[in-house]
Design a protein around this motif. Structure first.
Motif, mmCIF file in Angstrom:
data_model
loop_
_atom_site.group_PDB
_atom_site.id
_atom_site.type_symbol
_atom_site.label_atom_id
_atom_site.label_comp_id
_atom_site.label_asym_id
_atom_site.label_seq_id
_atom_site.Cartn_x
_atom_site.Cartn_y
_atom_site.Cartn_z
ATOM 1 N N ASN A 30 0.830 -1.202 0.000
ATOM 2 C CA ASN A 30 0.000 0.000 0.000
ATOM 3 C C ASN A 30 0.866 1.254 0.000
ATOM 4 N N LEU A 31 1.857 1.310 0.870
ATOM 5 C CA LEU A 31 2.749 2.470 0.932
ATOM 6 C C LEU A 31 3.611 2.580 -0.320
ATOM 7 N N SER A 32 3.973 1.434 -0.900
ATOM 8 C CA SER A 32 4.776 1.444 -2.136
ATOM 9 C C SER A 32 4.001 2.086 -3.281
ATOM 10 N N MET A 33 2.714 1.775 -3.412
ATOM 11 C CA MET A 33 1.898 2.359 -4.485
ATOM 12 C C MET A 33 1.703 3.862 -4.266
ATOM 13 N N ILE A 34 1.554 4.281 -3.018
ATOM 14 C CA ILE A 34 1.392 5.709 -2.719
ATOM 15 C C ILE A 34 2.672 6.462 -3.045
ATOM 16 N N ILE A 82 -0.157 4.744 -12.976
ATOM 17 C CA ILE A 82 0.431 4.868 -11.635
ATOM 18 C C ILE A 82 -0.463 5.723 -10.741
ATOM 19 N N LEU A 83 -1.032 6.804 -11.304
ATOM 20 C CA LEU A 83 -1.948 7.646 -10.537
ATOM 21 C C LEU A 83 -3.170 6.852 -10.080
ATOM 22 N N SER A 84 -3.735 6.087 -10.991
ATOM 23 C CA SER A 84 -4.934 5.310 -10.669
ATOM 24 C C SER A 84 -4.652 4.287 -9.567
ATOM 25 N N ASN A 99 -0.653 -5.023 -8.025
ATOM 26 C CA ASN A 99 -0.753 -3.612 -8.388
ATOM 27 C C ASN A 99 0.500 -2.844 -7.984
ATOM 28 N N ALA A 100 1.082 -3.212 -6.845
ATOM 29 C CA ALA A 100 2.312 -2.540 -6.415
ATOM 30 C C ALA A 100 3.442 -2.809 -7.396
ATOM 31 N N ASN A 101 3.572 -4.039 -7.839
ATOM 32 C CA ASN A 101 4.617 -4.381 -8.814
ATOM 33 C C ASN A 101 4.364 -3.706 -10.150
ATOM 34 N N LEU A 102 3.087 -3.605 -10.556
ATOM 35 C CA LEU A 102 2.739 -2.945 -11.815
ATOM 36 C C LEU A 102 3.106 -1.465 -11.769
ATOM 37 N N ALA A 103 2.816 -0.799 -10.660
ATOM 38 C CA ALA A 103 3.159 0.618 -10.527
ATOM 39 C C ALA A 103 4.668 0.816 -10.519
#
Length: 265
Positions: A30-34, A82-84, A99-103
């Protein structure tokens, strides 16, 4: 704002990417995506400042950068992706590794493109007199010395070919006569049927001395397939054993008692 013009900006972006990777390693998806979203927002704001685009929402600025041809279509799609993902992590608390790996993958693809955006093209050197003269010669055609340099190797090759042809002795050509197959004479042709006739098998005939049963096998238990009257002539094929003989009966092999057969004189 590129890597070379402002190392501080580039170092900050690199630290954000490293922080994104570190959070993934700690499974804090979660923090990685943010963090990935924050890095993209920072990169987009820097590019808008340079392009003179008014600051607004991140997705609006990305579209403005794409319309102004400051970024490519693939870069715009990566930024929006990445924003989404980051917005979903912030609002919905998404913590999926996928999703984190994709971002992270999209972010690492774009940071190097971002570093090359602000590299100014190299200034063209003023043309010197020597370069002008070279351009003038190339536009007007080859000079005499250039033509001579090209023709000398060609002339040498031609002379070498002529010398090889003159000095090489001519090989005598031999004409091979086709071999004629031996002809068969009329006398030889006439002897062929005679030889064939000589090789034909001789038919041996026997006659019966009494009434004989013709059987399908060499046994009295074999089925009877016919009967021969006394003094009946038959075609004798061979002995089967001491008691039975093989004859031709109705165009097939059959068996009769050998002791009741006698050769035809």
């Amino acid at each position: 704002m590129g890597k070379m013009e402002n190392p501080g900006i580039w170092e900050k972006i690199q630290k954000n990417v490293q922080e994104t990777e570190r959070l993934m390693g700690q499974k804090k998806y979660n923090l990685s995506m943010i963090k990935a979203r924050q890095t993209v927002e920072y990169m987009v704001k820097l590019q808008c400042d340079k392009a003179g685009i008014v600051e607004s929402s991140a997705d609006t600025m990305i579209r403005e950068l794409y319309n102004a041809k400051c970024i490519s279509k693939s870069t715009a799609e990566h930024y929006m992706q990445i924003l989404s993902i980051g917005n979903k992590a912030t609002k919905d608390g998404d913590n999926s590794a996928y999703n984190a790996n994709l971002a992270y993958q999209s972010l690492t693809q774009e940071i190097y493109s971002f570093a090359d955006l602000d590299k100014a093209p190299r200034a063209k050197r003023p043309a010197t007199d020597q370069s002008r003269s070279r351009k003038r010669r190339s536009s007007n055609g080859l000079s005499g010395s250039d033509l001579l340099k090209l023709l000398v190797p060609i002339i040498l090759i031609i002379v070498l070919i002529v010398l090889i042809r003159v000095l090489t002795p001519k090989k005598e050509t031999t004409v091979e006569t086709p071999s004629v197959p031996p002809t068969t004479t009329a006398a030889e042709k006439k002897t062929e049927p005679e030889t064939t006739a000589a090789t034909e098998a001789v038919i041996v005939t026997y006659k019966t001395t009494t009434t004989l049963n013709v059987r399908s096998g060499p046994s009295t238990e074999s089925s009877r397939i016919g009967k021969l009257d006394p003094d009946k002539t038959v075609e004798y094929l061979r002995d089967y054993d001491d008691f039975w003989a093989v004859i031709r009966y109705n165009e097939q092999e059959a068996y009769v008692a050998k002791q009741y057969l006698t050769p035809v004189e």
